[in-house]
Design an enzyme around this catalytic site. Structure first.
Site, PDB file in Angstrom:
ATOM      1  N   GLY A  22       9.995  54.107  44.064  1.00  0.00           N
ATOM      2  CA  GLY A  22      10.794  54.443  42.891  1.00  0.00           C
ATOM      3  C   GLY A  22      10.113  55.602  42.169  1.00  0.00           C
ATOM      4  O   GLY A  22       9.414  56.407  42.787  1.00  0.00           O
ATOM      5  N   VAL A  49     -13.756  60.830  46.464  1.00  0.00           N
ATOM      6  CA  VAL A  49     -14.004  59.531  47.093  1.00  0.00           C
ATOM      7  C   VAL A  49     -15.226  59.594  48.008  1.00  0.00           C
ATOM      8  O   VAL A  49     -15.992  58.636  48.096  1.00  0.00           O
ATOM      9  CB  VAL A  49     -12.750  59.081  47.877  1.00  0.00           C
ATOM     10  CG1 VAL A  49     -13.063  57.906  48.791  1.00  0.00           C
ATOM     11  CG2 VAL A  49     -11.621  58.738  46.921  1.00  0.00           C
ATOM     12  N   GLY A  92       1.175  52.711  30.681  1.00  0.00           N
ATOM     13  CA  GLY A  92       1.268  53.880  31.564  1.00  0.00           C
ATOM     14  C   GLY A  92      -0.033  54.612  31.763  1.00  0.00           C
ATOM     15  O   GLY A  92      -1.012  54.049  32.265  1.00  0.00           O
ATOM     16  N   LYS A 128       2.851  42.525  28.858  1.00  0.00           N
ATOM     17  CA  LYS A 128       1.703  43.395  28.591  1.00  0.00           C
ATOM     18  C   LYS A 128       0.758  42.764  27.563  1.00  0.00           C
ATOM     19  O   LYS A 128      -0.470  42.861  27.681  1.00  0.00           O
ATOM     20  CB  LYS A 128       2.194  44.763  28.114  1.00  0.00           C
ATOM     21  CG  LYS A 128       2.913  45.538  29.228  1.00  0.00           C
ATOM     22  CD  LYS A 128       3.709  46.710  28.673  1.00  0.00           C
ATOM     23  CE  LYS A 128       4.362  47.504  29.800  1.00  0.00           C
ATOM     24  NZ  LYS A 128       5.359  48.479  29.269  1.00  0.00           N
TER      25      LYS A 128
END
Lengths: 464, 464
Positions: free
Chosen positions: B26, B47, B146, B217
């Protein structure tokens, strides 16, 4: 590898305590020691093993510090070297002997939590290498903006994003002074004296008011944000000691206030390289000098519009705005200094370092792979707010605006205020490189109709 | 143990890539896939090893998603199980099949990054246990607010402090609607319709406007802040669908606006226990029921003063205020939703999880040792803003204030506004328990002189 094996190898288990040495017992050290002693149950639950204070290194033993005398020592080196010390908290400040003590600890495999921005701004590379060599942790959340989590978010939360800009109010002393000047209309020296009286400024305020403290923090923030090494010497720096009450007054007249800003900025390079790696000329004449992004890191007082979120950060508070490609604009706000807030950041690092000892984890190491060059201040385009004392006669505006045009500096607004003795012109420019503005100012000063260039201040935080 | 040994044991080296599976494509999944493909060089450097997208699980294959078809699959279970998948990013949402897929991944020793607040609010315990069992990582920064780093700061930065309160605007849809109602004066349904048209509200807006999303949340934030397990069912919840333009108008008249707040609060217990552990009576009559702190977690629309920092958080932005014993008040602000901002948070977690695979580190596990009881909403003292339509006759004020006094609810201010058809009384109370206020309102409704109790809204964010 099972957890039991890790613990066995590292020698830590639920009953094996993690020993902590605290170096320095000033404002922050005192609070760290208090929290270690008062919250030992919570700390034990959060770490998985008891966290035990082994000792505190102080300069003098003849002061009652409210803790058992056997915890105090003046021999920091011996304390760090103790077999039962696993973690070292350095809150003494300064380069020496902090640097040597931290290096001994890290070399000995002991994790270090430090709040020492001056040290980190110049020696992170050396310290990180020592930590890497012995797989110890080096944590330093408390070095920037006190209690506000900004080091960890930059290292970890933003690690999958591309940070383009970090702008912060990271020095409480200067922010206290500028907020007070803005509010009361008092001049710089009176306000500094008041700040000293209230304990917001040190007896020798140089490191704060001349921007050295903010520059060290800016170097740290820029290194983390851009994955490149930035030291204090790379930071362009101006302090607030030349800011006058008139500056705040003229700022107010254009809907602005004055803040000491730490600005870390990515200057996009020309990424369109030819096959042999040489830069391709960009047709519109804005060719960038190299294929690589550059980094600008600078600390100076600047006007910011009162509608900008940083303008309402007053007193001893700090705030940091981070702009990244995907996250957009983030802001972090809180108490940037003081014993308890800074100790909160130290303790968060301490719990993480202790957990790593217990569970076998590790702090992220230094990430400076990008190796971005530093852009000189002369290349940095900013907007300017130029205050001129001029003769009140025909043609002045034309002469002044002509000098701006001659040096390629485009004017946004001009405001003229009449006075008995002449007039004041306040010119706000569009973005122009520092060097072009400096040339303009030199030329203005030589105009007959210009009595004096009263002040030149940058304007930040506008969209245009 | 040397780094080389760790890497060898875990099978990761500089040339051994870390394979990533993305579940769901999405808004967020699409951005995660884009970043993985566009920024592979930076990700590799950060990384320590290449990060390679192995596949993306989608519901339908007959849509062009702009990536090679061989990366797409409808068989999420098989993708998760692939030998070359080390990390799973779950951005499909919903409880099933997300829960089962995450559990398979964790059980198989694969680290998981998820943005799934509904799942985490109810199943963090189960997921964390699976991660613990196989020493895999479970990261979920993107589940709350977010792009704003708030999960990591609570888990790590605040781990050495005692959090007393977390208050946030954590739902973009409701904040967009309330901001627009405040600005335009339009009513709820018209504003919701506009929000839907602009893409700020979903076709079925229930989860947002009725506060379910914010409650999930809040449960996550409270669990992290207080080291205790809080699930969605523990959260008292009211949505914004009954908020009227009159509510915003009367709020404005007292210098306030209305926001949907997620509030997580530590209610201090009576810590003065007798030697046998039974609570000691507190003489001033404010005896607390147990020796343990309790936790209150609630989501409701409330008035907040316009000078409060949360009042200026408008539109789809989010902000979270954290109050802790030593850190004081911190605020985190940024974009709380949207594909790219949420993907930024996911990618930060992904880099950390990948680094852990490579360097042998580990995410902090669940910390719920405090096991604090949930305080029922009836026990929670808040201030209230009560709006009454009354007959404009002598004695009304006396009758109304009598009912407040009768139920022990102390009045802070009363404002009366005359109308042709009667009068409006706006009563603002001091702190009173929810249950006392409910009794007062019931009694007011029965007064002859009260035509109707138009609205009852809480008032938050005042010092008193």
């Amino acid at each position: 590898m099972t957890e039991a094996v890790t613990q066995a190898r590292r020698g830590f288990g639920a009953e094996h305590p993690i020993g902590v040495a605290v170096l320095g017992m000033g404002n922050v050290g005192t609070e760290v020691v208090r929290i270690l002693r008062e919250h030992s149950d919570d700390l034990r639950s959060r770490v998985g093993a008891p966290v035990v204070l082994r000792g505190v290194a102080v300069r003098r033993l003849d002061v009652d510090r409210g803790i058992p005398a056997e915890l105090l020592t003046t021999d920091a080196e011996a304390l760090v070297a103790r077999d039962d010390v696993d973690l070292v908290v350095e809150v003494m400040g300064g380069i020496d002997p902090a640097r040597k003590l931290i290096l001994s600890a890290l070399t000995g495999g002991k994790s270090v939590v430090t709040a020492n921005k001056a040290l980190l701004a110049d020696y992170t590379g050396e310290l990180a290498a020592a930590a890497e060599g012995s797989r110890a942790d080096l944590y330093f959340e408390a070095a920037v903006a006190g209690a506000i989590p900004v080091v960890r978010p930059l290292i970890q939360s933003m690690s999958g994003d591309r940070v383009n800009r970090v702008v912060g109010i990271v020095n409480g002393t200067t922010n206290f002074i500028l907020s007070a000047m803005d509010e009361t209309g008092a001049d710089y020296s009176a306000t500094l004296a008041e700040a000293t009286r209230l304990g917001y400024a040190e007896a020798d305020p140089t490191a704060d008011v001349e921007g050295y403290d903010a520059a060290a923090k800016a170097a740290i923030l820029a290194s983390l944000a851009f994955h490149t090494r930035v030291t204090a010497a790379d930071v362009y720096r101006e302090g607030i000691s030349k800011i006058t009450s008139e500056d705040l007054e003229t700022a107010d007249a254009v809907g602005c206030t004055v803040k000491l800003l730490a600005i870390c900025e990515r200057m996009p390079g020309n990424e369109r390289l030819s096959l042999d790696g040489s830069p391709i000329d960009v047709p519109d004449g804005t060719a960038r000098p190299t294929g690589k992004d550059r980094v600008s890191v600078r600390v100076y007082p600047a006007l910011i519009p009162r509608r900008h979120p940083l303008s309402s950060v007053n007193g001893a508070f700090n705030a940091v705005v981070v702009e990244a490609e995907n996250a957009g604009r983030l802001m972090f706000y809180g108490q940037g200094a003081g014993g308890a807030p800074t100790a909160s950041a130290v303790m968060g690092d301490l719990v993480m370092a202790a957990r790593n000892k217990f569970y076998g984890g590790r702090a992220p190491g230094e990430s400076v792979y990008a190796e971005l060059p530093i852009a000189p201040i002369g290349d940095i385009p900013t907007r300017y707010h130029v205050n001129l004392q001029v003769a009140d006669r025909t043609g002045v505006l034309q002469a002044v605006s002509g000098k701006f045009a001659e040096h390629g500096v485009s004017i946004s607004t001009v405001r003229q205020e009449g006075y008995d003795e002449g007039a004041r012109l306040v010119v706000v420019t569009h973005h122009a490189p520092e060097s072009a503005l400096a040339d303009t100012v030199a030329a203005l000063a030589e105009l007959d109709s210009v009595t004096s260039v009263t002040s030149v201040l940058r304007l930040e935080g506008t969209e245009e």
